[in-house]
Design a protein around this motif. Structure first.
Motif, PDB file in Angstrom:
ATOM      1  N   VAL A  36      67.889  27.015  18.048  1.00 47.20           N
ATOM      2  CA  VAL A  36      68.032  26.171  16.861  1.00 47.20           C
ATOM      3  C   VAL A  36      67.436  24.800  17.136  1.00 47.20           C
ATOM      4  CG1 VAL A  36      69.653  25.094  15.256  1.00 47.20           C
ATOM      5  CG2 VAL A  36      70.160  27.364  16.204  1.00 47.20           C
ATOM      6  N   LYS A  37      66.596  24.314  16.226  1.00 48.44           N
ATOM      7  CA  LYS A  37      66.051  22.958  16.326  1.00 48.44           C
ATOM      8  C   LYS A  37      66.260  22.249  14.999  1.00 48.44           C
ATOM      9  CE  LYS A  37      64.680  21.251  19.178  1.00 48.44           C
ATOM     10  NZ  LYS A  37      65.494  20.560  20.216  1.00 48.44           N
ATOM     11  N   VAL A  38      66.491  20.949  15.094  1.00 51.51           N
ATOM     12  CA  VAL A  38      66.674  20.107  13.916  1.00 51.51           C
ATOM     13  C   VAL A  38      65.436  19.244  13.741  1.00 51.51           C
ATOM     14  CG1 VAL A  38      68.092  18.333  12.824  1.00 51.51           C
ATOM     15  CG2 VAL A  38      69.157  20.061  14.285  1.00 51.51           C
ATOM     16  N   VAL A  39      64.940  19.158  12.515  1.00 51.49           N
ATOM     17  CA  VAL A  39      63.785  18.307  12.230  1.00 51.49           C
ATOM     18  C   VAL A  39      64.198  17.262  11.204  1.00 51.49           C
ATOM     19  CG1 VAL A  39      62.897  19.826  10.418  1.00 51.49           C
ATOM     20  CG2 VAL A  39      61.336  18.263  11.578  1.00 51.49           C
ATOM     21  N   GLY A  40      63.712  16.053  11.385  1.00 53.19           N
ATOM     22  CA  GLY A  40      64.031  14.962  10.468  1.00 53.19           C
ATOM     23  C   GLY A  40      62.847  14.582   9.617  1.00 53.19           C
ATOM     24  N   GLY A  41      62.354  13.357   9.807  1.00 52.41           N
ATOM     25  CA  GLY A  41      61.233  12.874   9.001  1.00 52.41           C
ATOM     26  C   GLY A  41      59.879  13.354   9.466  1.00 52.41           C
ATOM     27  N   PRO A  45      54.824  12.171  16.951  1.00 54.36           N
ATOM     28  CA  PRO A  45      53.546  12.879  17.140  1.00 54.36           C
ATOM     29  C   PRO A  45      53.597  13.815  18.347  1.00 54.36           C
ATOM     30  CG  PRO A  45      53.389  10.677  18.042  1.00 54.36           C
ATOM     31  CD  PRO A  45      54.771  10.796  17.464  1.00 54.36           C
ATOM     32  N   SER A  46      54.503  14.784  18.303  1.00 52.73           N
ATOM     33  CA  SER A  46      54.633  15.740  19.393  1.00 52.73           C
ATOM     34  C   SER A  46      55.269  17.008  18.849  1.00 52.73           C
ATOM     35  CB  SER A  46      55.503  15.161  20.520  1.00 52.73           C
ATOM     36  OG  SER A  46      56.864  15.150  20.137  1.00 52.73           O
ATOM     37  N   ASP A  47      55.435  17.983  19.736  1.00 55.55           N
ATOM     38  CA  ASP A  47      56.061  19.249  19.329  1.00 55.55           C
ATOM     39  C   ASP A  47      57.540  19.280  19.693  1.00 55.55           C
ATOM     40  OD1 ASP A  47      55.349  19.165  22.000  1.00 55.55           O
ATOM     41  OD2 ASP A  47      54.934  21.311  22.156  1.00 55.55           O
ATOM     42  N   ILE A  48      58.188  18.117  19.726  1.00 54.09           N
ATOM     43  CA  ILE A  48      59.578  18.031  20.151  1.00 54.09           C
ATOM     44  C   ILE A  48      60.516  18.799  19.220  1.00 54.09           C
ATOM     45  CG2 ILE A  48      60.025  15.872  18.896  1.00 54.09           C
ATOM     46  CD1 ILE A  48      61.778  15.031  21.315  1.00 54.09           C
ATOM     47  N   ALA A  49      60.153  18.973  17.944  1.00 54.49           N
ATOM     48  CA  ALA A  49      61.022  19.683  16.993  1.00 54.49           C
ATOM     49  C   ALA A  49      60.507  21.073  16.634  1.00 54.49           C
ATOM     50  CB  ALA A  49      61.192  18.852  15.722  1.00 54.49           C
ATOM     51  N   GLY A  53      62.420  29.853  16.278  1.00 52.92           N
ATOM     52  CA  GLY A  53      63.741  30.368  15.943  1.00 52.92           C
ATOM     53  C   GLY A  53      64.230  29.825  14.609  1.00 52.92           C
ATOM     54  N   PHE A  54      65.403  29.213  14.616  1.00 55.25           N
ATOM     55  CA  PHE A  54      65.987  28.647  13.398  1.00 55.25           C
ATOM     56  C   PHE A  54      65.712  27.143  13.359  1.00 55.25           C
ATOM     57  CE2 PHE A  54      69.664  31.967  12.986  1.00 55.25           C
ATOM     58  CZ  PHE A  54      68.706  32.961  12.830  1.00 55.25           C
ATOM     59  N   MET A  55      65.289  26.657  12.217  1.00 56.44           N
ATOM     60  CA  MET A  55      65.058  25.221  12.042  1.00 56.44           C
ATOM     61  C   MET A  55      65.998  24.687  10.968  1.00 56.44           C
ATOM     62  SD  MET A  55      61.583  23.145  10.990  1.00 56.44           S
ATOM     63  CE  MET A  55      60.921  23.197  12.662  1.00 56.44           C
ATOM     64  N   ILE A  56      66.645  23.579  11.269  1.00 58.67           N
ATOM     65  CA  ILE A  56      67.483  22.887  10.290  1.00 58.67           C
ATOM     66  C   ILE A  56      66.728  21.638   9.839  1.00 58.67           C
ATOM     67  CG2 ILE A  56      69.647  21.670   9.890  1.00 58.67           C
ATOM     68  CD1 ILE A  56      70.919  23.412  12.045  1.00 58.67           C
ATOM     69  N   HIS A  57      66.466  21.567   8.559  1.00 61.02           N
ATOM     70  CA  HIS A  57      65.760  20.405   8.007  1.00 61.02           C
ATOM     71  C   HIS A  57      66.778  19.424   7.465  1.00 61.02           C
ATOM     72  CE1 HIS A  57      63.069  18.515   4.702  1.00 61.02           C
ATOM     73  NE2 HIS A  57      63.013  17.825   5.826  1.00 61.02           N
ATOM     74  N   MET A  58      66.857  18.269   8.102  1.00 60.68           N
ATOM     75  CA  MET A  58      67.787  17.234   7.654  1.00 60.68           C
ATOM     76  C   MET A  58      67.251  16.587   6.384  1.00 60.68           C
ATOM     77  SD  MET A  58      70.539  16.965   9.326  1.00 60.68           S
ATOM     78  CE  MET A  58      71.377  17.213  10.877  1.00 60.68           C
ATOM     79  N   GLU A  59      67.700  17.076   5.255  1.00 62.22           N
ATOM     80  CA  GLU A  59      67.214  16.570   3.985  1.00 62.22           C
ATOM     81  C   GLU A  59      67.914  15.262   3.631  1.00 62.22           C
ATOM     82  OE1 GLU A  59      68.449  20.038   1.980  1.00 62.22           O
ATOM     83  OE2 GLU A  59      66.451  20.932   1.920  1.00 62.22           O
ATOM     84  N   LEU A 398      67.121  24.367  23.025  1.00 63.03           N
ATOM     85  CA  LEU A 398      65.866  24.170  23.757  1.00 63.03           C
ATOM     86  C   LEU A 398      64.675  24.679  22.957  1.00 63.03           C
ATOM     87  CD1 LEU A 398      66.879  25.223  27.395  1.00 63.03           C
ATOM     88  CD2 LEU A 398      66.600  22.900  26.497  1.00 63.03           C
ATOM     89  N   ASN A 399      63.511  24.241  23.361  1.00 67.42           N
ATOM     90  CA  ASN A 399      62.235  24.756  22.856  1.00 67.42           C
ATOM     91  C   ASN A 399      61.201  24.514  23.946  1.00 67.42           C
ATOM     92  OD1 ASN A 399      61.721  22.017  22.704  1.00 67.42           O
ATOM     93  ND2 ASN A 399      61.132  21.991  20.556  1.00 67.42           N
ATOM     94  N   PRO A 400      59.943  24.942  23.775  1.00 72.58           N
ATOM     95  CA  PRO A 400      58.951  24.757  24.843  1.00 72.58           C
ATOM     96  C   PRO A 400      58.778  23.310  25.286  1.00 72.58           C
ATOM     97  CG  PRO A 400      58.160  26.377  23.270  1.00 72.58           C
ATOM     98  CD  PRO A 400      59.427  25.815  22.693  1.00 72.58           C
ATOM     99  N   TYR A 401      58.851  22.369  24.338  1.00 70.54           N
ATOM    100  CA  TYR A 401      58.698  20.961  24.697  1.00 70.54           C
ATOM    101  C   TYR A 401      59.804  20.540  25.674  1.00 70.54           C
ATOM    102  CZ  TYR A 401      58.665  15.883  24.294  1.00 70.54           C
ATOM    103  OH  TYR A 401      58.643  14.529  24.572  1.00 70.54           O
ATOM    104  N   LEU A 402      61.057  20.849  25.316  1.00 71.92           N
ATOM    105  CA  LEU A 402      62.173  20.443  26.176  1.00 71.92           C
ATOM    106  C   LEU A 402      62.166  21.189  27.497  1.00 71.92           C
ATOM    107  CD1 LEU A 402      65.033  20.140  23.530  1.00 71.92           C
ATOM    108  CD2 LEU A 402      63.828  18.277  24.697  1.00 71.92           C
ATOM    109  N   GLU A 403      61.768  22.445  27.492  1.00 72.85           N
ATOM    110  CA  GLU A 403      61.687  23.181  28.757  1.00 72.85           C
ATOM    111  C   GLU A 403      60.660  22.544  29.694  1.00 72.85           C
ATOM    112  OE1 GLU A 403      60.819  27.045  27.240  1.00 72.85           O
ATOM    113  OE2 GLU A 403      62.911  27.725  27.424  1.00 72.85           O
ATOM    114  N   LYS A 404      59.624  21.968  29.102  1.00 73.14           N
ATOM    115  CA  LYS A 404      58.569  21.330  29.877  1.00 73.14           C
ATOM    116  C   LYS A 404      59.069  20.062  30.564  1.00 73.14           C
ATOM    117  CE  LYS A 404      55.503  19.402  27.373  1.00 73.14           C
ATOM    118  NZ  LYS A 404      54.420  19.303  26.379  1.00 73.14           N
TER     119      LYS A 404
END
Length: 407
Positions: A36-41, A45-49, A53-59, A398-404
């Motif tokens: 699960v990853k949360v995305v905001g605005g 400029p990276s792939d941190i979000a 898998g599942f994405m939660i969009h903070m509306e 986690l995601n690939p960015y955080l694993e890195k």
């Protein structure tokens, strides 16, 4: 994946910010073995979000209770700071400091350590006095300096690795106006008088024009003066936007033009003193008119002169490099946030910009930090990783960015 400098992600499911529904999303993710990853605005400029898998969009989210006595405001994590600025204004309040843009969410600001300038002020997460965090087990933890203090320190710059931030409480100040004063100087003079500038303005920053000695000094301080503007559509947009973008586009074919552009546009737009007064959030924010790549590095404030003179010497010594203006220099007060670039030290931020006129790409060195690099930069990094492992042993967030960067 990255395509033309834009990061693309293909999550299996995208969920909106449904009040009280995050626990169900985590349970479904556990059942299906998804992350699960949360995305905001979407400003980073990276792939941190990014996730498959599942994405939660903070509306868009409403403002929660406002404590006018303490000047504190509690907001849901998905509110944009641009919305919060307007809500606070209605209550006669304002945030003490803001980043360059406010189209970012409350949780995103503290997820990535957004900053602006002012040696009396820390990065934006230092304005957070409490937050609620949904961890991988489904439990909601209330965090502040008095409750779950260790987690509170880590969650104020969390990288999206600790859980889902549900709400944030900001410490604000009384609403007011800011006087913005800008005037020309030289790099040598500003570095010689750096301590004086830091004393003269609570929100001092400066813009250096590479391949020259030219500098634009900027003060942004509280004032009782009435609002006034020095803006001009012709100079700000016809020349400072449309003509400049066209010339920058031409320079992607003829890189030698960059040096000429830097010199000419300083004389045209930045070589005179200007003053304006406006609401604090309008003065602290500024309009990023071009698509751009940015490298933003924090160094000990005592290394400011050495670093800038070394950068200038490197550019002057290699005529094949054309660096766009401006290189923006800002300053922040030390803090105790484990992953903060200002952890236990006053810092200078050096922000190097490469514009993408009309979206055109140009060569740019990308920097990638591994865990080994980060352990040298952040003394508390191993403790942060241990806390993340305790809260999320199965790697739900986690995601690939955080694993890195975490392993």
């Amino acid at each position: 994946i990255a395509v033309f400098g834009i990061f693309l992600t293909f999550p299996q499911w995208i969920f909106g910010a449904i009040p009280g529904g995050f626990g169900d999303i985590l349970e479904l993710a556990r059942q299906q073995g998804k992350r699960v990853k949360v995305v905001g605005g979407g400003h980073s400029p990276s792939d941190i979000a990014c996730t498959d898998g599942f994405m939660i969009h903070m509306e868009k989210s409403p403002t929660l209770p406002v404590d006018k006595e303490k000047l504190q405001v509690k907001v849901e994590a998905g509110i944009l700071l641009s919305e919060l600025n307007l809500e606070l204004d209605k209550h006669g309040m304002a945030l003490e400091n803001l980043g360059a843009v406010s189209e970012v969410t409350a949780a995103g600001v503290i997820g990535t350590g957004t900053h602006n300038t002012g040696i009396e002020h820390g990065i934006l997460p230092t304005q957070v006095v409490a937050l609620s965090l949904l961890v991988a087990s489904g439990e909601v933890l209330e965090c502040s300096a008095a409750v779950n203090a260790e987690l509170f320190g880590a969650a104020r710059l969390h990288l999206g690795a600790l859980g889902v931030v549900l709400d944030v409480t900001f410490q604000s100040r009384a609403r007011g106006f800011r006087l913005k004063v800008t005037f020309p100087s030289t790099l040598t003079q500003v570095l010689d008088e750096l301590e004086e500038h830091l004393r003269n303005s609570r929100y001092f920053r400066f813009l250096w024009f590479p391949h020259t000695e030219n500098v634009r000094v900027i003060y942004q301080d509280p004032t009782s003066q009435p609002p006034r503007s020095s803006s001009s559509w012709f100079w700000d947009y016809a020349v400072g936007y449309h003509l400049l973008e066209f010339l920058l586009w031409i320079s992607t074919f003829f890189p030698g033009l960059v040096v000429w552009i830097n010199r000419v546009f300083f004389r045209l737009l930045f070589s005179s003193r200007q003053e304006s007064v406006g609401r604090s959030h309008r003065v602290l924010n500024y309009e990023c008119r071009f698509r751009q790549h940015v490298q933003d590095w924090a160094i000990p404030i005592g290394k400011t002169r050495e670093a800038l003179l070394e950068l200038k010497a490197a550019l002057d010594g290699d005529p094949g490099i054309g660096a766009h203006f401006p290189v923006e220099i800002r300053f922040c007060r030390r803090d105790q946030i484990p992953l903060s670039p200002c952890f236990q030290r006053d810092s200078c931020y050096i922000n190097v910009i490469m514009y993408r006129p009309y979206g055109r790409e140009a060569p740019w060195g990308r920097h990638c930090c591994t865990r080994k690099d980060l352990e040298q930069m952040f003394p508390e990094f191993p403790k942060f990783c241990a806390l993340r492992e305790k809260l999320d042993p199965d790697g739900t967030f986690l995601n690939p960015y955080l694993e890195k960067v975490l392993f």
